[in-house]
Design a protein around this motif. Sequence first.
Motif, PDB file in Angstrom:
ATOM      1  N   LEU A 125       0.875  -1.172   0.000  1.00  0.00           N
ATOM      2  CA  LEU A 125       0.000   0.000   0.000  1.00  0.00           C
ATOM      3  C   LEU A 125       0.911   1.221   0.000  1.00  0.00           C
ATOM      4  CD1 LEU A 125      -2.502   1.730   0.283  1.00  0.00           C
ATOM      5  CD2 LEU A 125      -2.557   1.199   2.728  1.00  0.00           C
ATOM      6  N   LEU A 126       0.855   2.000  -1.074  1.00  0.00           N
ATOM      7  CA  LEU A 126       1.661   3.201  -1.208  1.00  0.00           C
ATOM      8  C   LEU A 126       0.731   4.414  -1.152  1.00  0.00           C
ATOM      9  CD1 LEU A 126       3.860   2.132  -4.281  1.00  0.00           C
ATOM     10  CD2 LEU A 126       4.138   1.483  -1.877  1.00  0.00           C
ATOM     11  N   TYR A 127       1.014   5.341  -0.261  1.00  0.00           N
ATOM     12  CA  TYR A 127       0.185   6.547  -0.169  1.00  0.00           C
ATOM     13  C   TYR A 127       1.056   7.735   0.216  1.00  0.00           C
ATOM     14  CZ  TYR A 127       0.267   6.782   4.960  1.00  0.00           C
ATOM     15  OH  TYR A 127       0.665   6.929   6.263  1.00  0.00           O
ATOM     16  N   GLY A 128       0.496   8.931   0.045  1.00  0.00           N
ATOM     17  CA  GLY A 128       1.231  10.143   0.398  1.00  0.00           C
ATOM     18  C   GLY A 128       1.037  11.230  -0.634  1.00  0.00           C
ATOM     19  N   LYS A 183      -6.815  -0.712   8.744  1.00  0.00           N
ATOM     20  CA  LYS A 183      -6.133  -1.339   9.888  1.00  0.00           C
ATOM     21  C   LYS A 183      -5.529  -2.678   9.493  1.00  0.00           C
ATOM     22  CE  LYS A 183      -9.185   0.859  13.294  1.00  0.00           C
ATOM     23  NZ  LYS A 183     -10.259   0.635  14.297  1.00  0.00           N
ATOM     24  N   ARG A 184      -6.269  -3.447   8.706  1.00  0.00           N
ATOM     25  CA  ARG A 184      -5.775  -4.769   8.319  1.00  0.00           C
ATOM     26  C   ARG A 184      -4.592  -4.655   7.364  1.00  0.00           C
ATOM     27  NH1 ARG A 184      -9.866  -9.662   7.291  1.00  0.00           N
ATOM     28  NH2 ARG A 184     -10.112  -9.173   9.501  1.00  0.00           N
ATOM     29  N   LEU A 185      -4.662  -3.700   6.430  1.00  0.00           N
ATOM     30  CA  LEU A 185      -3.539  -3.494   5.507  1.00  0.00           C
ATOM     31  C   LEU A 185      -2.293  -3.046   6.260  1.00  0.00           C
ATOM     32  CD1 LEU A 185      -5.391  -1.792   2.521  1.00  0.00           C
ATOM     33  CD2 LEU A 185      -4.031  -3.878   2.368  1.00  0.00           C
ATOM     34  N   LYS A 186      -2.477  -2.165   7.223  1.00  0.00           N
ATOM     35  CA  LYS A 186      -1.325  -1.696   8.003  1.00  0.00           C
ATOM     36  C   LYS A 186      -0.714  -2.834   8.815  1.00  0.00           C
ATOM     37  CE  LYS A 186      -1.500   3.227   8.385  1.00  0.00           C
ATOM     38  NZ  LYS A 186      -1.199   4.353   9.281  1.00  0.00           N
ATOM     39  N   ASP A 187      -1.551  -3.786   9.188  1.00  0.00           N
ATOM     40  CA  ASP A 187      -1.084  -4.921   9.982  1.00  0.00           C
ATOM     41  C   ASP A 187      -0.428  -5.995   9.114  1.00  0.00           C
ATOM     42  OD1 ASP A 187      -0.847  -6.433  12.430  1.00  0.00           O
ATOM     43  OD2 ASP A 187      -2.446  -7.712  11.666  1.00  0.00           O
ATOM     44  N   ARG A 188      -0.926  -6.186   7.897  1.00  0.00           N
ATOM     45  CA  ARG A 188      -0.494  -7.334   7.079  1.00  0.00           C
ATOM     46  C   ARG A 188       0.328  -6.966   5.839  1.00  0.00           C
ATOM     47  NH1 ARG A 188      -2.310 -12.641   8.313  1.00  0.00           N
ATOM     48  NH2 ARG A 188      -3.565 -12.519  10.213  1.00  0.00           N
ATOM     49  N   LEU A 221       3.916   2.058   2.707  1.00  0.00           N
ATOM     50  CA  LEU A 221       4.937   3.092   2.559  1.00  0.00           C
ATOM     51  C   LEU A 221       4.266   4.446   2.374  1.00  0.00           C
ATOM     52  CD1 LEU A 221       7.386   1.327   0.063  1.00  0.00           C
ATOM     53  CD2 LEU A 221       7.498   1.353   2.563  1.00  0.00           C
ATOM     54  N   GLU A 222       4.719   5.423   3.136  1.00  0.00           N
ATOM     55  CA  GLU A 222       4.176   6.777   3.022  1.00  0.00           C
ATOM     56  C   GLU A 222       5.156   7.679   2.277  1.00  0.00           C
ATOM     57  OE1 GLU A 222       2.685  10.584   5.732  1.00  0.00           O
ATOM     58  OE2 GLU A 222       3.518   8.797   6.708  1.00  0.00           O
TER      59      GLU A 222
END
Length: 333
Positions: A16-19, A126-131, A135-136
Motif C-alpha cells: 500500500l503506497l500513499y502520500g 487497519k488490516r492493511l497496516k497490519d499485514r 509506505l508513506e
Amino acid sequence: MKTPWLVNGKLANLYLLYGTERHLLEEWEREIVKAALPDGERFDYMKIDLNDQPLDAVLDEAETVPFLSDYRVVVAKPATFLTGAKDKKTHNVDRLAEYVLQPADYAVVVLIVEAEKLDERKKIVKRLKDRATVLEAKKPTPEELFRFTMDTVNDKGYRMERPAIERLIFLTGEMWGTLAHELDKLMLYAGDHPTIELADVDLLVPRTLEDNVFQLTDYLMKRQLEPAIRLIRDLEKQGQEILALLGLMARQYRMMLLSKRLAEQGYGERQIASKVGAHPYAIKLALQSGKRFTFAQLEQALIAITTTDEGMKTGRGDKRILFDSLIVRLATL
C-alpha cells in the motif's frame, strides 16, 4: 534512492503506497514492478484504474497464476476507498479484507493512493497496516533532498558543490518531483562538462515568487531602484497581486530581523531555520542581507510595510501609488 519496498531483501506480496509526493509514489511503483519482472516481461503485468474498474478485477488478476514470470504483478490506483474522500465506484472491500489475510504467494499487488492520510477508522486500513507493506511518500527533509541530489549527480558522473545544491533545492520548493526534473535538465545541459555550477542553476531553474522577493529586497538594500521597479512590474504582468508581494516582503524583512537577533545570541543557521520555520537556505540569504542593516533600520522597514498594508486595506490611497512610495522609502533607508 533507498529500497524501502524490500522486506528483509525480498519483495512483499502486498503493498500500500500513499502520500502527497507523487514522484516518490511513481518511483516506488516503477522499482517494485522492475524487481518483480526483471526481464521486462509485461504479459504478467496488469495496471488497473480503480475509477473505471472494480476492486474485484484487481483480485481476479492477483489470483491468476503467472504465465511467463515468477510473479503476477497488479498495480491498482487510485485506492480512494482507503481514505476519507468519496470514491467514484463502490468496491468489494470485504473480499480485499479476506485476500489480505492470505495473499497469493505468486502475486505482487500494489495499491496506490495520492493522499496525505488514510482513514484509520476503516477496518480494511487497519488490516492493511497490519499485514501489508505500507509506505508513506511524505514531504522530504532538506537533508534527504541534499543526499538525493548528491547521489543522483555522482551516479551520472557529475559533481555539484553545496551552494549549487542548496540553491536548486530552494528554487524547487523542496518538491522531490520538481527537483528530479530540474536535475535531469541540468545534467543534459552540462553535457561533457563534469561540474554543474551555481550559475547553471540560476540560468536554467525557474525562480519562485519567494526568490523574486529575495531579489527585490536585495535591489532595495543596494539602493537599485530602477531594477526593483522593473522586477515589480514584471511580477504584476505575471498576475502577482501587490498585496501578496507586500506580504512576502514583510515576511522577508521579519526573517532578516529575527535571524539577525538569533545569530547575535549564538544560534547557527539550522537552529535559526528551525525556530523561524524557514528553509535553511532562506535563512542563509536573510543573514547575508541582514548584515547590511542595523536593527533600527529593519524595524523601520517593517513599520513602513505595516503602515502601507493598513493604507491599502482601509482604502487610504491608490494601491499602486502606496506600494511605489514604499519601495522608494525602503530603497533610501
